[in-house]
Design an enzyme around this catalytic site. Structure first.
Site, PDB file in Angstrom:
ATOM      1  N   LYS A 175     -17.190 -31.059   8.483  1.00 14.29           N
ATOM      2  CA  LYS A 175     -16.230 -31.441   7.430  1.00 14.29           C
ATOM      3  C   LYS A 175     -17.045 -31.536   6.144  1.00 14.29           C
ATOM      4  CE  LYS A 175     -14.317 -33.996   4.811  1.00 14.29           C
ATOM      5  NZ  LYS A 175     -14.399 -33.620   3.392  1.00 14.29           N
ATOM      6  N   GLU A 250     -26.731 -41.384   6.763  1.00 17.01           N
ATOM      7  CA  GLU A 250     -27.689 -41.405   5.654  1.00 17.01           C
ATOM      8  C   GLU A 250     -26.892 -41.641   4.386  1.00 17.01           C
ATOM      9  OE1 GLU A 250     -30.730 -41.754   5.601  1.00 17.01           O
ATOM     10  OE2 GLU A 250     -31.147 -41.339   7.713  1.00 17.01           O
ATOM     11  N   CYS A 284     -29.997 -38.313  -3.609  1.00 19.54           N
ATOM     12  CA  CYS A 284     -30.111 -39.629  -2.959  1.00 19.54           C
ATOM     13  C   CYS A 284     -31.500 -40.204  -3.182  1.00 19.54           C
ATOM     14  CB  CYS A 284     -29.794 -39.514  -1.479  1.00 19.54           C
ATOM     15  SG  CYS A 284     -30.730 -38.240  -0.663  1.00 19.54           S
ATOM     16  N   GLU A 385     -26.457 -48.118  -7.197  1.00 20.07           N
ATOM     17  CA  GLU A 385     -26.643 -46.675  -7.340  1.00 20.07           C
ATOM     18  C   GLU A 385     -25.705 -46.148  -8.426  1.00 20.07           C
ATOM     19  OE1 GLU A 385     -25.233 -43.903  -4.178  1.00 20.07           O
ATOM     20  OE2 GLU A 385     -27.240 -43.052  -4.264  1.00 20.07           O
TER      21      GLU A 385
HETATM   22  P1  NAD Z   1     -18.857 -39.696  -0.082  1.00 16.23           P
HETATM   23  O1  NAD Z   1     -19.211 -40.831   0.824  1.00 16.23           O
HETATM   24  O2  NAD Z   1     -17.780 -39.903  -1.080  1.00 16.23           O
HETATM   25  O3  NAD Z   1     -18.412 -38.413   0.779  1.00 16.23           O
HETATM   26  C1  NAD Z   1     -19.235 -37.859   1.777  1.00 16.23           C
HETATM   27  C2  NAD Z   1     -18.368 -37.127   2.791  1.00 16.23           C
HETATM   28  O4  NAD Z   1     -17.562 -38.082   3.491  1.00 16.23           O
HETATM   29  C3  NAD Z   1     -17.392 -36.128   2.167  1.00 16.23           C
HETATM   30  O5  NAD Z   1     -17.302 -34.983   2.989  1.00 16.23           O
HETATM   31  C4  NAD Z   1     -16.085 -36.897   2.168  1.00 16.23           C
HETATM   32  O6  NAD Z   1     -14.943 -36.067   2.183  1.00 16.23           O
HETATM   33  C5  NAD Z   1     -16.197 -37.672   3.463  1.00 16.23           C
HETATM   34  N1  NAD Z   1     -15.360 -38.878   3.548  1.00 16.23           N
HETATM   35  C6  NAD Z   1     -14.891 -39.643   2.536  1.00 16.23           C
HETATM   36  N2  NAD Z   1     -14.149 -40.668   3.027  1.00 16.23           N
HETATM   37  C7  NAD Z   1     -14.169 -40.564   4.379  1.00 16.23           C
HETATM   38  C8  NAD Z   1     -13.608 -41.327   5.438  1.00 16.23           C
HETATM   39  N3  NAD Z   1     -12.883 -42.427   5.213  1.00 16.23           N
HETATM   40  N4  NAD Z   1     -13.845 -40.938   6.712  1.00 16.23           N
HETATM   41  C9  NAD Z   1     -14.607 -39.843   6.965  1.00 16.23           C
HETATM   42  N5  NAD Z   1     -15.143 -39.069   5.996  1.00 16.23           N
HETATM   43  C10 NAD Z   1     -14.940 -39.426   4.716  1.00 16.23           C
HETATM   44  O7  NAD Z   1     -20.235 -39.244  -0.777  1.00 16.23           O
HETATM   45  P2  NAD Z   1     -20.456 -38.122  -1.883  1.00 16.23           P
HETATM   46  O8  NAD Z   1     -19.928 -38.616  -3.189  1.00 16.23           O
HETATM   47  O9  NAD Z   1     -19.991 -36.798  -1.371  1.00 16.23           O
HETATM   48  O10 NAD Z   1     -22.055 -38.042  -1.938  1.00 16.23           O
HETATM   49  C11 NAD Z   1     -22.847 -38.844  -2.754  1.00 16.23           C
HETATM   50  C12 NAD Z   1     -23.493 -39.958  -1.935  1.00 16.23           C
HETATM   51  O11 NAD Z   1     -24.247 -39.388  -0.869  1.00 16.23           O
HETATM   52  C13 NAD Z   1     -24.482 -40.781  -2.726  1.00 16.23           C
HETATM   53  O12 NAD Z   1     -24.290 -42.147  -2.440  1.00 16.23           O
HETATM   54  C14 NAD Z   1     -25.839 -40.306  -2.202  1.00 16.23           C
HETATM   55  O13 NAD Z   1     -26.872 -41.256  -2.331  1.00 16.23           O
HETATM   56  C15 NAD Z   1     -25.507 -40.022  -0.779  1.00 16.23           C
HETATM   57  N6  NAD Z   1     -26.493 -39.121  -0.174  1.00 16.23           N
HETATM   58  C16 NAD Z   1     -27.386 -39.651   0.715  1.00 16.23           C
HETATM   59  C17 NAD Z   1     -28.368 -38.839   1.284  1.00 16.23           C
HETATM   60  C18 NAD Z   1     -29.381 -39.408   2.252  1.00 16.23           C
HETATM   61  O14 NAD Z   1     -30.026 -38.632   2.951  1.00 16.23           O
HETATM   62  N7  NAD Z   1     -29.553 -40.715   2.316  1.00 16.23           N
HETATM   63  C19 NAD Z   1     -28.413 -37.481   0.953  1.00 16.23           C
HETATM   64  C20 NAD Z   1     -27.486 -36.976   0.037  1.00 16.23           C
HETATM   65  C21 NAD Z   1     -26.514 -37.811  -0.505  1.00 16.23           C
END
Ligand code: NAD
Length: 485
Positions: A175, A250, A284, A385
Site C-alpha cells: 500500500k 519505522e 526521516c 518533527e
Molecule cells: P504517514 O504516516 O502519513 O503515511 C505513511 C503511510 O501510511 C501512507 O501509505 C499512508 O497512506 C498510510 N496510512 C495513513 N493512515 C493509515 C492508517 N490509519 N492505517 C494504515 N495506513 C495508513 O507518513 P508520510 O507523511 O507518508 O511520511 C512521512 C513520515 O514518515 C515522517 O514522519 C518520517 O519521519 C517518516 N519516515 C520514517 C522513516 C524511518 O525509517 N524511520 C523513513 C521515511 C519516513
C-alpha cells in the site's frame, strides 16, 4: 484524458471496484495533474490478500536462492531504467534530480545486497544434550505481509521491504503513499517483469485510513511492515497487536547534530546544511537540530546562515536547483504552522522564512531555507518533527548538556557528534538514545548492508536493511530429529 494508474492484483492490472480516482499533483506546479491513482475500497484489499494467500502456497516451496533470482533480475532491469525512475520521482515527490538519482542508486544497492540473501537464508545447528538427537532451526516465511510505505523515499523504501519479504518466501500486498503512486507503479512493474509469479506481489493504491487500515486488520495478514509518521505507526502497532500480528514500524525523527568545541566547524556546517536542507528536510534522518558548544557557536551560526542563503529553491528538473518543494499541501502547511509556532516561542529568524508570494515558485509548495537561533530545549521547535527545510540551533556548554538536549525528544532515529576527542566519542555512543549513531558525519541515511532503525517513538520491531531485514519476515522453526539406531 489524464492517465490512470491501476492496481496490480494476482498478476493483472485492474481498476478499483469503486471506479473512483484521486489526483496526483506535481508539487512544483500545483496546476499540473500528473495522473490519477485508484481510490480503492476494502473489497480491492480483500481481493489482493486472497491472491497473496493462494500464491504464497507455491512460492514458499520455491528454493530461496531461486526466489532471490527475481531480485537479482529486478536489479538488472532497474539499472537500465535509472533515468525513468529518477524523473518520475522528481515529478511527483519534488526532490531535485540529483537526489532522485541518488535514491535510485541506493535502490540498486539494496537489490544487489538482498539478492545474495537467498543463498544465506540459513538457520543454525544446535548441540542437543541427548544422544541421537540432531537439533537445528530453519527460517520459515511468516506468510502474508502488508507493506505500508511513505512518500519521501518511494522507490527505496518499497524495495527494502519487498525484496527481503519475497526472498523469505512470503507473498505481499503493498500500500504505497497516495502522493507517489507512479514510482510505486514502476517498482511493481520491475518485479513483474523480473518474473515474480502472479499474486506474490500485489499493489493496492488508495487512502491510508481505508486501504491501509483494512490491510492492518485483515485476518489473513500475518505481518505488517510500516514506515511513516509516529502518529499512524503507533496506531498500526496497537491494531496489529489486537490480531496478534508481527509488526515493524519505522516512524518519525528529530535528529540532532552536535558540534563540540574541538570539532571541525566547516565539516559540521557542511554536514548540517545537507542534513537540514537536502531533500527539503523531508528525510526521516534529516538534521533538524544543531546543538553547538558556546565556544564555536557564533562561527557556526554565521557559516550555516551563509549555507542556507546559498541554497537554491526551484523545480527539481532545473540543474541549478538544490531545494525542491514540500511534497503536498498538508506537508507545506505543517511547516508554515511550525514557523508560526517558532514566532510565538520568540526565537530569532536568521533569514526571511516562509513561502514565495510571487514568481514561478509561488506556483508550487516551495519554502525558504530557515535557520532558527535562540532556541531552547523545551520549545516545540526543538522537540517536534517539522519535516521541512528548518534548522533549530541550540547553544550548550558541555558534552553532558549536549547529550541531555539531544535526548530531550520522543524520537530516537539518528544523531551525529563532531569532535576529535576519542573519549567524548565513546561517551556519546554510550549515552545517546538513537538507533543510528554517527561520528564526524551527517545524520543522514545508512548503508544497505547495515541495520537501520530507531528507538523510542521512532521504531519498534526488527531493524530494516542489512541482515536483520530478513529476520522480520521469517519465523524460526526449531527442529529436533531423533536419529538413534
Ligand atoms: P504517514 O504516516 O502519513 O503515511 C505513511 C503511510 O501510511 C501512507 O501509505 C499512508 O497512506 C498510510 N496510512 C495513513 N493512515 C493509515 C492508517 N490509519 N492505517 C494504515 N495506513 C495508513 O507518513 P508520510 O507523511 O507518508 O511520511 C512521512 C513520515 O514518515 C515522517 O514522519 C518520517 O519521519 C517518516 N519516515 C520514517 C522513516 C524511518 O525509517 N524511520 C523513513 C521515511 C519516513
Amino acid at each position: 484524458m489524464t492517465d490512470r494508474l491501476l492496481n496490480f492484483i494476482d498478476g493483472k492490472w485492474v481498476e478499483p471496484y469503486t471506479n473512483e480516482w484521486l489526483d496526483n499533483i506535481n508539487p512544483a506546479n500545483t496546476d499540473e495533474v500528473i495522473n490519477q491513482l485508484p481510490a480503492s475500497s476494502t473489497d480491492d484489499v480483500d481481493r489482493a490478500v486472497s491472491a497473496a494467500v493462494e500464491a504464497q502456497k507455491k512460492w514458499r516451496k520455491v528454493p530461496a536462492p531461486k526466489r532471490a533470482e527475481v531480485v537479482f533480475e529486478a536489479h538488472r532491469l532497474l539499472r537500465e531504467r535509472t533515468d525513468e525512475f529518477a524523473e518520475a520521482l522528481t515529478r511527483e515527490e519534488g526532490k531535485v534530480i540529483a537526489e532522485s538519482r541518488g535514491e535510485v542508486q541506493h535502490s540498486l544497492d539494496l537489490l544487489e545486497f538482498f539478492s545474495g540473501e537467498g543463498r544465506r537464508l540459513n538457520g543454525e545447528t544446535i548441540p542437543s544434550s541427548t544422544t541421537g538427537i540432531f537439533a537445528c532451526t530453519i527460517k520459515a516465511p511468516v506468510g502474508i505481509a502488508a507493506l505500508i510505505t511513505p512518500w519521501n523515499f518511494p522507490v527505496a523504501i518499497p524495495i527494502w521491504k519487498i525484496a527481503p519479504a519475497i526472498i523469505a518466501g512470503n507473498a505481499v500486498v503493498l500500500k504505497p503513499a497516495e502522493q507517489t503512486p507512479t514510482t510505486a507503479d514502476l517498482v511493481t512493474k520491475l518485479f513483474e517483469e523480473a518474473g515474480l509469479p502472479a499474486g506474490v506481489l500485489n499493489t493496492v493504491h488508495g487512502v491510508g485510513e481505508k486501504v491501509g487500515a483494512h490491510l492492518v486488520s485483515h485476518d489473513d495478514v500475518n505481518a505488517i511492515s510500516f514506515t511513516g509518521s509516529t502518529e499512524v505507526g503507533l496506531h498500526i502497532y496497537a491494531e496489529g497487536a489486537k490480531g496478534n500480528k508481527k509488526v515493524q514500524c519505522e516512524m518519525g525523527g528529530k535528529n540532532a547534530l552536535v558540534l563540540l568545541a574541538d570539532g571541525d566547524v566547516d565539516g559540521a556546517v557542511a554536514a548540517t546544511a545537507t542534513g537540514a536542507f537536502g531533500a527539503t528536510g523531508q528525510r526521516c534522518t534529516a538534521t533538524s537540530r544543531a546543538i553547538v558548544h558556546e565556544d564555536v557557536y557564533d562561527e557556526f551560526v554565521e557559516k550555516i546562515v551563509a549555507a542556507a542563503e546559498a541554497a537554491q529553491p526551484g523545480d527539481g528538473f532545473d540543474p541549478e536547483s538544490t531545494l525542491g518543494p514540500s511534497v503536498d499541501h498538508r506537508q507545506f502547511q505543517q511547516v508554515l504552522d511550525y514557523l508560526d509556532v517558532a514566532r510565538e516561542e520568540g526565537v530569532n529568524f536568521e533569514l526571511p522564512a516562509g513561502k514565495f508570494d510571487d514568481g514561478p515558485l509561488a506556483r508550487g509548495y516551495f519554502l525558504k531555507p530557515t535557520v532558527l537561533t535562540g532556541v531552547t530545549p523545551e520549545m516545540r521547535v526543538a522537540k517536534e518533527e517539522i519535516f521541512g527545510p528548518v534548522l533549530s540551533v541550540i547553544k550548550v556548554s558541555s558534552i553532558e548538556e549536549a547529550i541531555d538536549v539531544a535526548n530531550n525528544t520522543e524520537y530516537g532515529l539518528s544523531s551525529a557528534v563532531w569532535t576529535r576527542d576519542v573519549s567524548r566519542v565513546f561517551h556519546w555512543i554510550d549515552d545517546i538514545e538513537t538507533g543510528v549513531v554517527r561520528i564526524n558525519q551527517p545524520t543522514l541515511g545508512g548503508e544497505v548492508q547495515a541495520p537501520f532503525g530507531g528507538v523510542k517513538n521512532t521504531g519498534v520491531g526488527e531493524r530494516e536493511k542489512g541482515k536483520t531485514a530478513i529476520q522480520f519476515f521469517v519465523e524460526d522453526k526449531t527442529v529436533y530429529i531423533n536419529h538413534a539406531d
